[in-house]
Design a protein around this motif. Structure first.
Motif, PDB file in Angstrom:
ATOM      1  N   PRO A  96       0.813  -1.230   0.000  1.00 15.12           N
ATOM      2  CA  PRO A  96       0.000   0.000   0.000  1.00 15.12           C
ATOM      3  C   PRO A  96       0.840   1.271   0.000  1.00 15.12           C
ATOM      4  N   VAL A  97       1.885   1.319   0.808  1.00 13.73           N
ATOM      5  CA  VAL A  97       2.746   2.504   0.830  1.00 13.73           C
ATOM      6  C   VAL A  97       3.460   2.683  -0.500  1.00 13.73           C
ATOM      7  N   ASN A  98       3.953   1.583  -1.065  1.00 12.28           N
ATOM      8  CA  ASN A  98       4.707   1.679  -2.310  1.00 12.28           C
ATOM      9  C   ASN A  98       3.838   2.050  -3.505  1.00 12.28           C
ATOM     10  N   LEU A  99       2.519   1.828  -3.416  1.00 14.66           N
ATOM     11  CA  LEU A  99       1.648   2.288  -4.500  1.00 14.66           C
ATOM     12  C   LEU A  99       1.730   3.806  -4.649  1.00 14.66           C
ATOM     13  N   LEU A 100       1.876   4.508  -3.541  1.00 10.55           N
ATOM     14  CA  LEU A 100       2.042   5.961  -3.609  1.00 10.55           C
ATOM     15  C   LEU A 100       3.408   6.328  -4.172  1.00 10.55           C
ATOM     16  N   LEU A 101       4.433   5.531  -3.874  1.00  9.87           N
ATOM     17  CA  LEU A 101       5.738   5.763  -4.476  1.00  9.87           C
ATOM     18  C   LEU A 101       5.677   5.586  -5.991  1.00  9.87           C
ATOM     19  N   ILE A 102       4.933   4.583  -6.429  1.00 10.47           N
ATOM     20  CA  ILE A 102       4.754   4.372  -7.870  1.00 10.47           C
ATOM     21  C   ILE A 102       4.054   5.573  -8.491  1.00 10.47           C
ATOM     22  N   ASN A 103       3.053   6.106  -7.789  1.00 17.66           N
ATOM     23  CA  ASN A 103       2.330   7.273  -8.296  1.00 17.66           C
ATOM     24  C   ASN A 103       3.257   8.490  -8.416  1.00 17.66           C
ATOM     25  N   ILE A 104       4.131   8.676  -7.439  1.00 19.61           N
ATOM     26  CA  ILE A 104       5.088   9.782  -7.490  1.00 19.61           C
ATOM     27  C   ILE A 104       6.033   9.613  -8.676  1.00 19.61           C
ATOM     28  N   SER A 105       6.553   8.405  -8.861  1.00 25.55           N
ATOM     29  CA  SER A 105       7.463   8.169  -9.977  1.00 25.55           C
ATOM     30  C   SER A 105       6.762   8.332 -11.316  1.00 25.55           C
ATOM     31  N   ALA A 106       5.495   7.894 -11.400  1.00 28.92           N
ATOM     32  CA  ALA A 106       4.744   8.043 -12.643  1.00 28.92           C
ATOM     33  C   ALA A 106       4.518   9.515 -12.980  1.00 28.92           C
ATOM     34  N   SER A 107       4.150  10.330 -11.992  1.00 25.38           N
ATOM     35  CA  SER A 107       3.927  11.751 -12.252  1.00 25.38           C
ATOM     36  C   SER A 107       5.235  12.449 -12.626  1.00 25.38           C
ATOM     37  N   ASP A 108       6.330  12.081 -11.965  1.00 30.33           N
ATOM     38  CA  ASP A 108       7.623  12.663 -12.319  1.00 30.33           C
ATOM     39  C   ASP A 108       8.050  12.242 -13.721  1.00 30.33           C
ATOM     40  N   MET A 109       7.761  10.991 -14.073  1.00 26.43           N
ATOM     41  CA  MET A 109       8.075  10.524 -15.419  1.00 26.43           C
ATOM     42  C   MET A 109       7.290  11.309 -16.472  1.00 26.43           C
ATOM     43  N   LEU A 110       6.029  11.619 -16.192  1.00 29.13           N
ATOM     44  CA  LEU A 110       5.216  12.391 -17.128  1.00 29.13           C
ATOM     45  C   LEU A 110       5.760  13.808 -17.296  1.00 29.13           C
ATOM     46  N   VAL A 111       6.308  14.382 -16.211  1.00 31.24           N
ATOM     47  CA  VAL A 111       6.958  15.688 -16.341  1.00 31.24           C
ATOM     48  C   VAL A 111       8.147  15.581 -17.286  1.00 31.24           C
ATOM     49  N   ILE A 124       8.532  13.573 -19.701  1.00 33.58           N
ATOM     50  CA  ILE A 124       8.112  13.284 -21.073  1.00 33.58           C
ATOM     51  C   ILE A 124       7.418  14.477 -21.713  1.00 33.58           C
ATOM     52  N   PHE A 125       6.493  15.103 -20.990  1.00 31.65           N
ATOM     53  CA  PHE A 125       5.648  16.137 -21.583  1.00 31.65           C
ATOM     54  C   PHE A 125       6.070  17.562 -21.251  1.00 31.65           C
ATOM     55  N   GLY A 126       6.929  17.748 -20.262  1.00 30.19           N
ATOM     56  CA  GLY A 126       7.263  19.105 -19.853  1.00 30.19           C
ATOM     57  C   GLY A 126       8.691  19.509 -20.127  1.00 30.19           C
ATOM     58  N   THR A 127       9.628  18.822 -19.504  1.00 27.32           N
ATOM     59  CA  THR A 127      11.030  19.223 -19.577  1.00 27.32           C
ATOM     60  C   THR A 127      11.578  19.291 -20.998  1.00 27.32           C
ATOM     61  N   PRO A 128      11.224  18.388 -21.928  1.00 27.82           N
ATOM     62  CA  PRO A 128      11.751  18.526 -23.294  1.00 27.82           C
ATOM     63  C   PRO A 128      11.373  19.843 -23.963  1.00 27.82           C
ATOM     64  N   LEU A 129      10.174  20.370 -23.686  1.00 29.52           N
ATOM     65  CA  LEU A 129       9.760  21.631 -24.302  1.00 29.52           C
ATOM     66  C   LEU A 129      10.589  22.801 -23.771  1.00 29.52           C
ATOM     67  N   SER A 130      10.805  22.846 -22.458  1.00 26.92           N
ATOM     68  CA  SER A 130      11.619  23.928 -21.900  1.00 26.92           C
ATOM     69  C   SER A 130      13.084  23.766 -22.293  1.00 26.92           C
ATOM     70  N   PHE A 131      13.553  22.534 -22.437  1.00 27.53           N
ATOM     71  CA  PHE A 131      14.924  22.300 -22.895  1.00 27.53           C
ATOM     72  C   PHE A 131      15.120  22.830 -24.314  1.00 27.53           C
ATOM     73  N   ALA A 132      14.177  22.488 -25.203  1.00 24.96           N
ATOM     74  CA  ALA A 132      14.276  22.970 -26.588  1.00 24.96           C
ATOM     75  C   ALA A 132      14.184  24.496 -26.644  1.00 24.96           C
ATOM     76  N   ALA A 133      13.321  25.074 -25.802  1.00 23.00           N
ATOM     77  CA  ALA A 133      13.188  26.531 -25.786  1.00 23.00           C
ATOM     78  C   ALA A 133      14.475  27.189 -25.306  1.00 23.00           C
ATOM     79  N   SER A 134      15.143  26.606 -24.321  1.00 22.99           N
ATOM     80  CA  SER A 134      16.391  27.178 -23.836  1.00 22.99           C
ATOM     81  C   SER A 134      17.503  27.040 -24.878  1.00 22.99           C
ATOM     82  N   VAL A 135      17.502  25.946 -25.621  1.00 18.27           N
ATOM     83  CA  VAL A 135      18.497  25.776 -26.679  1.00 18.27           C
ATOM     84  C   VAL A 135      18.349  26.864 -27.736  1.00 18.27           C
ATOM     85  N   ARG A 136      17.104  27.171 -28.118  1.00 14.43           N
ATOM     86  CA  ARG A 136      16.839  28.190 -29.143  1.00 14.43           C
ATOM     87  C   ARG A 136      16.736  29.601 -28.570  1.00 14.43           C
TER      88      ARG A 136
END
Length: 360
Positions: A65-80, A82-94
């Motif tokens: 039960p406790v580790n299910l929340l750890l999985i949720n944290i890792s999943a949300s961080d993984m989504l960041v 995938i969907f967030g950091t690459p856009l800001s990285f590309a914007a900083s490069v340009r």
């Protein structure tokens, strides 16, 4: 963060034609430095959270039960990652935002959504550990059901606070030097300020207070056990207390380091005098918030002894028998461990550490 209102206009009219909305706000070397930092955050955050999810999928016994929340944290961080950091990285490069108004809104909404899910999950994780350590004896179906409800609640709670800017209560737009997007902290209308205040209180301050309360109670209970055990086992109890203290300090410090500067900067931008924080300086709290995708797997998972044993087993390609979780007696409602009344032998201490190895 504090930005020029002109940035918002440039975002919708100038980015598509190749203009630079942040001209003069950050030098070329500054954009390059931000791109390097974001690149490290992207790679390390993705690999760390991917590894966590792989280990949890490889060893179903870890899905407590406790580790299910750890999985949720890792999943949300993984989504960041995938969907967030690459856009800001590309914007900083340009040196400028690349995906226009709708891309900026998506970036602001998705990063806020996944970030608040992670924050709320961290606080719910502390409460779940508090409940397991001080109130429960063994994981059962009701605990698993409660953990799944907590995961769903974290996403619902986050949606409640991230959808309003899309519906008119504040808005999403460019922040800092124009290479990231978030809630428009610089807006000074009554509705915008009320939203920022609610976000700071209900999505940052309250989760922090819950974490401090729950982990504080765990430490107090562990100290009570250390006072009751015999002298022979006191040194072992003190070591466990030191281990938990290190974990708690790491958790709270990581939370404060990653998120509090961002929250304080938002409040300064909304309620401080105009221009109190320059656009270039406002990029630093944004980068610190993104480092949570790296710190969370280390603090909350890799320092978990059971997870670490499974990780070593996996990278050794199964050369040893897979680790088997051991369920230990946990404390009564009064916060005193049942087995403290009958201290285990040294061999039992070595083979079956207290809850800190399994849940903390």
């Amino acid at each position: 963060m504090v930005i020029l209102v002109q940035h918002s206009n440039n975002l919708s009219t100038g980015l598509s034609s190749g203009s630079d909305p942040a001209a003069g706000a950050l030098s070329r070397s500054g954009h390059t430095a931000a791109a390097v930092v974001l690149g490290f955050i992207l790679v390390l955050g993705f690999l760390g959270n991917f590894l966590v999810l792989v280990v949890f999928s490889r060893f179903p016994r870890l899905q407590t039960p406790v580790n299910l929340l750890l999985i949720n944290i890792s999943a949300s961080d993984m989504l960041v990652c995938i969907f967030g950091t690459p856009l800001s990285f590309a914007a900083s490069v340009r040196g400028r935002w690349l995906t226009g108004t709708y891309g900026c809104r998506w970036y602001g909404f998705s990063n806020a959504l996944f970030g608040i899910v992670s924050l709320v999950s961290l606080s719910l994780l502390s409460f779940e550990r508090y409940s397991v350590v001080l109130r429960r004896t063994q994981p059962d179906s009701s605990q698993y059901r409660r953990a799944r409800l907590a995961v769903a609640a974290s996403w619902l709670y986050s949606l409640v606070w991230t959808l309003p800017p899309l519906l008119g209560w504040s808005s999403y737009g460019p922040e800092g030097p124009g290479t990231t997007c978030s809630v428009q902290w610089h807006q000074r209308s009554a509705t915008a300020r009320s939203y920022i205040s609610c976000l700071f209180i209900f999505c940052l301050l309250l989760p922090l207070l819950l974490m401090i309360f729950c982990y504080g109670r765990i430490l107090l209970a562990l100290r009570a056990v250390a006072r009751q055990v015999s002298r022979l086992n006191r040194s072992s109890a003190e070591r466990r207390e030191g281990h938990v203290l290190l974990m708690v300090v790491s958790m709270v410090t990581g939370y404060l380091l990653c998120w509090m500067p961002y929250g304080v900067m938002a409040m300064l931008a909304s309620f401080g005098r105009p221009g109190v924080v320059p656009p270039a300086a406002s990029l630093i709290p944004s980068l610190l918030a993104k480092t949570s995708t790296i710190l969370n797997p280390v603090i909350y998972v890799l320092l978990n002894n059971q997870f670490y044993r499974c990780f070593l087993y996996m990278i050794r390609c199964g050369s040893e028998d897979p680790p088997t979780p051991v369920h230990h007696p946990l404390p009564s409602r009064r916060g005193v461990w049942l087995h403290a009344l009958n201290p285990p032998t040294e061999e039992q201490n070595t083979a079956a550490p207290m809850f800190t190895s399994r849940e903390l």
